[in-house]
Design a protein around this motif. Structure first.
Motif, PDB file in Angstrom:
ATOM      1  N   LYS A 123      -4.596   6.433  -0.738  1.00  0.00           N
ATOM      2  CA  LYS A 123      -3.743   5.257  -0.846  1.00  0.00           C
ATOM      3  C   LYS A 123      -3.831   4.660  -2.250  1.00  0.00           C
ATOM      4  N   GLY A 160      -7.710   2.429   3.120  1.00  0.00           N
ATOM      5  CA  GLY A 160      -6.837   1.260   3.135  1.00  0.00           C
ATOM      6  C   GLY A 160      -7.572  -0.050   3.305  1.00  0.00           C
ATOM      7  N   TRP A 206     -11.068  -0.910  -1.473  1.00  0.00           N
ATOM      8  CA  TRP A 206     -10.275  -0.593  -2.656  1.00  0.00           C
ATOM      9  C   TRP A 206     -11.150  -0.606  -3.893  1.00  0.00           C
ATOM     10  N   GLU A 209       0.846  -1.191   0.000  1.00  0.00           N
ATOM     11  CA  GLU A 209       0.000   0.000   0.000  1.00  0.00           C
ATOM     12  C   GLU A 209       0.888   1.250   0.000  1.00  0.00           C
ATOM     13  N   GLN A 222       1.136   5.285   0.525  1.00  0.00           N
ATOM     14  CA  GLN A 222       0.482   6.437   1.149  1.00  0.00           C
ATOM     15  C   GLN A 222       0.680   7.673   0.274  1.00  0.00           C
TER      16      GLN A 222
END
Length: 199
Positions: free
Chosen positions: A177, A146, A149, A23, A25
């Motif tokens: 993200k 997070g 998705w 992931e 940021q």
């Protein structure tokens, strides 16, 4: 200011696997560029003889075969296949060691270790196991938290049928993200991804 946000190697994948980059940021980022590399890790066709088949364990010996459990392929022969195996049929590999495999009738059976019953190995000829060629898609996904998705519509998902390198740029970012999703529908692949951000 431009900076590297992530430089990661994705896990190697086998038939019908989906895997993801770490992931990434995107705080204080208003644009990003991702370069990903898909590497075709599908093995070459390999041959075996009747003498390489152990009926009691349904095992086929192909020295240093390089296959992974779940790899998909089909059999051909210059003679007659061992009893229990068929031509023009998809089989999924169960790796027992670096030199030996068993075959299953589905990916689920391969993952469960449920092999085809080979009842006799006296067919004659040279037999060939040919893995299915690589195919799949690489998709860019975004999330605000997070957990949930969603696939990005732009840049669109990218279909691949072999090794490839792709570079995409996005100038307007409205999410926190980012990650790369690689779905392999045939063959075996590994991937790397590198992301630069501007902010």
């Amino acid at each position: 200011m431009q900076r590297i946000l992530n430089d990661t190697v994705l896990d190697q994948s086998s038939q019908t696997d989906t895997f993801y980059s770490d992931e990434i940021q995107l705080d204080h980022i208003y644009g990003w560029a991702m370069r990903h590399v898909i590497t075709d890790a599908t093995t070459s066709a390999d041959t075996f003889l009747d003498a390489n088949v152990t009926v009691g364990t349904d095992t086929i010996t192909m020295t240093a075969h390089g296959l992974t459990t779940g790899a998909k392929g089909q059999l051909t022969t210059s003679g007659t296949l061992p009893a229990g195996l068929s031509l023009a049929t998809d089989y999924f590999v169960i790796v027992t060691d670096a030199d030996d495999i068993q075959l299953a009738t589905s990916l689920a059976n391969a993952q469960a270790g449920t092999q085809v019953d080979i009842t006799a190995a006296a067919g004659g000829g040279t037999h060939t196991f040919t893995p299915t060629a690589l195919a799949g898609t690489a998709t860019y996904q975004a999330s605000l938290d997070g957990t949930n998705w969603e696939d990005l519509a732009s840049p669109a998902a990218n279909a691949f049928t072999g090794s490839e390198t792709s570079l995409v740029n996005v100038t307007d970012v409205f999410y926190n993200k980012l990650r790369l999703k690689v779905a392999v529908t045939a063959g075996t692949a590994s991937a790397t991804a590198r992301v630069n951000g501007k902010g």
